[in-house]
Design an enzyme around this catalytic site. Structure first.
Site: not given
Ligand code: NAD
Length: 424
Positions: A67, A112-114
């Site tokens: 995201v 962001a992050k995953g």
């Protein structure tokens, strides 16, 4: 008047919690309607299926996400989590917090992050490598040194970042170290990155103890989570002379009012993988550990562990949020009403990790590497600046420290969006 028309794509407890925090901060700074929803909601996301061949010849398909919450202030930045309970909503909330954090500390990044739904402990080394490479292969068009720069988070580490960097580099046809941070030193990782988050947490704890006029040598510390952040925080605080009386991981906690031998605990975890049956103190549950009497309580594991159930029972003076999102909105209210606990909010407390990730990215882009002392000196200077800004905002507007940190972070993102305008 703007109005968001949003689906339930990210809906979850933790995403709602991040949204409530945003709403409170946006109200506090009277963020105009026209910019509110643009600043609040994630810019875009990618969901991928990741088939991995298992040791027995079968194939398991894992689900992964990335995201990107905000790209208006630079490439987005944030870790990748490998955990069995990952959801898209959790990843979106973590991405939102990354936006406020990078903005608060003045980095030229968005957030962001995953995440991948997997328990990495269930995979062999080669399965883990295949999964990590497959994830990056799917992300090749979505991330990049000037687009989105991942890093380690829960369940991922230097080795995984190395595999991901190699996969990306093979796809683009040249070495591209700046595509991820938190890499091994041999692949362009930065001196001091491994310990950066914990070193930053400990540095801020010592600063806030000084503000409270509590000598660090008289402070007792409880830390939930003994992975990268929890263990490095323990090492640094032990070095500063604090007494670590409680530690824990997902298998449970250890309590020892005389002080835990941190070096011994680290050696134990290196060989046994967890703290289970570690004989450096009495066994205690994670829930009970959080309620033990101590000067500093440091959640350094997952979100939403300080709740309306245990907030009234906390017996600490300082709550240092090394984890992202450890305190629910309801718990926050209770702690504020109690008035006897100071909080170092996550976006400030654990920002040492992304600050040194930024240093790593700069070193990769310039191919000019810094010494550990140089890294730590620059890290502490940036933390001092962020702490001073947060405390000044808190004093000026009579905000809680969390509201002060969030309003500073959110305002800068909103200003950048406003100035850039809407395209087309
Ligand atoms: P990690 O995977 O290295 O360690 C996580 C630790 O938490 C492990 O010891 C694990 O056993 C423990 N844990 C998991 N579930 C638990 C539970 N229910 N109760 C108690 N302990 C539990 O992860 P990490 O990188 O140390 O990240 C920890 C937290 O810090 C996360 O919130 C992460 O988002 C945040 N954070 C990490 C970094 C970083 O640089 N790694 C930077 C900023 C913030």
């Amino acid at each position: 008047m703007s109005k968001a028309i949003v689906s339930s794509l990210y809906d979850s407890d933790v995403f709602r919690m991040a949204c409530r925090q945003f709403d409170q901060a946006a109200d506090a700074i009277n963020l105009p309607d026209a910019i509110r929803d643009r600043t609040k909601y994630p810019r875009r996301c990618l969901a991928v299926s990741l088939p991995v061949k298992r040791r027995d010849g079968s194939v398991t398909v894992f689900e992964g996400y990335r995201v990107q919450h905000n790209l208006s202030t630079g490439p987005s930045k944030g870790g990748i989590r490998f955990h069995q309970d990952v959801t898209l909503g959790e990843v979106a909330a973590l991405a939102m917090w990354m936006s406020w954090k990078t903005s608060l500390v003045g980095l030229p990044y968005g957030g962001a992050k995953g995440g991948v739904i997997v328990n990495p402990n269930d995979l062999s080394e080669s399965e883990l490598e295949h999964l990590s490479r497959r994830y990056m292969q799917e992300m090749v068009g979505f991330v990049g040194p000037q687009t989105d720069v991942p890093a380690p988070d829960v369940g991922t580490n230097e080795k995984i970042m190395g595999w991901m960097m190699d996969t990306y580099s093979n796809h683009v046809g040249h070495l591209a170290p700046a595509v991820v941070t938190g890499k091994p030193i041999s692949l362009g990782g930065s001196q001091g990155r491994r310990e950066a988050t914990g070193a930053g947490v400990a540095y801020l704890v010592v600063k806030y103890l000084a503000d409270l006029k509590i000598p660090v040598k008289k402070a007792t510390v409880v830390i939930q989570g003994f992975g990268n952040v929890g263990s490095e925080t323990a090492v640094a605080l032990d070095r500063y002379g604090a007494k670590i009386v409680g530690i824990s991981d997902y298998t449970g906690g250890i309590w020892n009012p005389k002080g835990i031998d941190i070096k011994k605990a680290l050696t134990y975890v290196r060989y046994q993988k967890t703290l289970r049956d570690f004989d450096g103190g009495e066994a205690i549950s994670n829930e009970a550990l959080l309620e033990q009497k101590c000067t500093v309580l440091i959640p350094a594991a997952l979100e939403r562990v300080i709740t309306d159930q245990n907030a009234p029972k906390l017996k600490c003076r300082l709550l240092a949020e090394a984890a992202n999102g450890p305190t629910t909105n309801a718990a926050d209210k209770i702690i504020e009403a109690r008035g006897d606990i100071e909080i170092i909010p996550d976006v400030l407390c654990n920002s040492g990790g992304v600050i040194v990730s930024y240093f790593e990215w700069l070193q990769n882009l310039s191919s000019f590497y810094w010494s550990r002392d140089e890294v730590l000196e620059k890290l502490f200077a940036m933390l001092d600046k962020a702490k001073d800004a947060v405390d000044a905002q808190k004093a000026k507007f009579k905000f809680s420290r969390r509201l002060a940190a969030l309003t500073l972070g959110i305002q800068r993102v909103a200003d950048a969006k406003q100035s850039r305008g809407l395209f087309p």
